[in-house]
Write a protein that holds these residues in place. Sequence first.
Motif, PDB file in Angstrom:
ATOM      1  N   TYR A 160      26.756   7.378  -8.725  1.00  0.00           N
ATOM      2  CA  TYR A 160      25.738   6.942  -9.688  1.00  0.00           C
ATOM      3  C   TYR A 160      25.796   5.427  -9.851  1.00  0.00           C
ATOM      4  CZ  TYR A 160      23.553   6.079 -14.227  1.00  0.00           C
ATOM      5  OH  TYR A 160      22.772   5.590 -15.230  1.00  0.00           O
ATOM      6  N   ARG A 177      15.081   6.603  -3.983  1.00  0.00           N
ATOM      7  CA  ARG A 177      14.613   7.707  -4.830  1.00  0.00           C
ATOM      8  C   ARG A 177      14.516   7.312  -6.290  1.00  0.00           C
ATOM      9  NH1 ARG A 177      16.441  12.183  -1.440  1.00  0.00           N
ATOM     10  NH2 ARG A 177      15.247  11.726   0.438  1.00  0.00           N
ATOM     11  N   ALA A 178      15.404   6.392  -6.711  1.00  0.00           N
ATOM     12  CA  ALA A 178      15.389   5.954  -8.109  1.00  0.00           C
ATOM     13  C   ALA A 178      15.326   4.428  -8.115  1.00  0.00           C
ATOM     14  CB  ALA A 178      16.654   6.422  -8.818  1.00  0.00           C
ATOM     15  N   ASP A 199      18.742   3.963  -1.743  1.00  0.00           N
ATOM     16  CA  ASP A 199      19.788   4.539  -2.595  1.00  0.00           C
ATOM     17  C   ASP A 199      20.197   5.924  -2.091  1.00  0.00           C
ATOM     18  OD1 ASP A 199      17.755   6.260  -3.477  1.00  0.00           O
ATOM     19  OD2 ASP A 199      17.406   5.113  -5.323  1.00  0.00           O
ATOM     20  N   THR A 200      19.554   6.380  -1.010  1.00  0.00           N
ATOM     21  CA  THR A 200      19.857   7.709  -0.470  1.00  0.00           C
ATOM     22  C   THR A 200      19.741   7.652   1.056  1.00  0.00           C
ATOM     23  OG1 THR A 200      18.952   8.720  -2.476  1.00  0.00           O
ATOM     24  CG2 THR A 200      19.181  10.153  -0.549  1.00  0.00           C
ATOM     25  N   THR A 227      24.230   9.251  -1.624  1.00  0.00           N
ATOM     26  CA  THR A 227      23.242   8.840  -2.633  1.00  0.00           C
ATOM     27  C   THR A 227      23.928   8.127  -3.792  1.00  0.00           C
ATOM     28  OG1 THR A 227      21.425   9.586  -4.036  1.00  0.00           O
ATOM     29  CG2 THR A 227      23.339  11.024  -3.932  1.00  0.00           C
ATOM     30  N   CYS A 276      22.179   8.306  -6.622  1.00  0.00           N
ATOM     31  CA  CYS A 276      21.289   8.865  -7.652  1.00  0.00           C
ATOM     32  C   CYS A 276      21.874  10.092  -8.352  1.00  0.00           C
ATOM     33  CB  CYS A 276      19.950   9.258  -7.039  1.00  0.00           C
ATOM     34  SG  CYS A 276      19.148   7.954  -6.146  1.00  0.00           S
TER      35      CYS A 276
END
Length: 346
Positions: A165, A216-217, A226-227, A245, A247
Amino acid sequence: MNNMTNPINDSCKFNAAIIGCGAIHALHADTVMHSPLAVLSSVADIDPARAKASSEKYNCNYFTDYTKVLEDENIDVIHICTPHYLHADMAIAAMEHGKHVILEKPMAIKLPDAEKLIYTSDATGKQLGICFQNRYNTSSVKAKSFLTSGRGGKLLGARAFVTWYRDEEYYTGSGWRGTWEREGGGVLINQSIHTLDLLQWFMGDINRIKGSVDTRALKKVIEVEDTAEAAIQFESGATALFYATNCYCANAPVMIEIVTENAVLKIEDGLTIKYNNGDCESYSEVDRSTGAKAYWGSSHKTLIEDFYSRLAEGTKFPLDGSEGIKALQMLHAIYSSSKSGEYIEL
Ligand SMILES: NC(=O)c1ccc[n+]([C@@H]2O[C@H](COP(=O)([O-])OP(=O)(O)OC[C@H]3O[C@@H](n4cnc5c(N)ncnc54)[C@H](O)[C@@H]3O)[C@@H](O)[C@H]2O)c1
């Protein structure tokens, strides 16, 4: 700079300097401070407050211009803990000034710069160590030893998951993350590069890779992915599946599973080896006391100590530029494959 001299300086020890006094530098500084082979002589950071705070904590000189530590003839080893886009130029300059270098990952953003680093280390005779500290984790060492012993038989395949994260502040607060120019990518080049490195270290030479990347975010905040996911085909015929990821809702332990003819190895905060005959071995990670974030792996200290031991012995540090470039080649293949939709040969 201040003119403080380090009272524990010892002419038998290697004099070290650290460039970049951000989050990771404390792991380097703490290790050098406790090393029987090294003494922290100087730190450098363009942010004067960071440089000064570090010099006060570690009782050493500080500079805001890193070239001053390059010019200091007393410095033997430079640790480079700066943003990605500065790694190659700083490390090349350090070796050309006669210093050995411990370089944070990634060794460079671009492959030609990584090749130049390898060339410079060879040409100057200066050691270049790359911080893939997870190779020193107990689980990694035990898994590598099991795989090279031949006890597992043929390698059949692997899967690896990095589910972490990172929030908006992680990118916006840094001044370099989230950009192609300064970070050089996202979850591939920064977070999961360690897992790519371990996959190729465990599984051997790679034939080709097909993968894709996406944001994705935080799409309005970052340029980079981010992925990412990939299928990796090895020369041995085995295939690995890879997913990473930033995320997820937490920084989960990295999971790597390797299936061999005789056993299944699973690394996830420790190592379990389950044999087909029902036998089982497990190993937990030791030394959680370094203060490292657990999900980074806790082996910076071991890697840095090994680097200084090799210098003292006059032997080659194994995790050099030619090892460091392999994960970089993998992630660049994933970026290329994501654009072309094709397998990329390595
Ligand atoms: N091996 C690991 O597991 C691991 C973990 C975290 C970070 N890292 C790596 O360590 C490096 C630094 O990461 P961080 O999280 O500490 O970043 P950071 O942003 O917290 O720190 C970087 C520091 O470099 C300084 N800096 C920038 N330009 C400079 C210059 N020209 N001269 C001197 N100093 C300069 C900044 O002021 C800052 O203090 C990155 O390469 C990162 O990928 C590795």
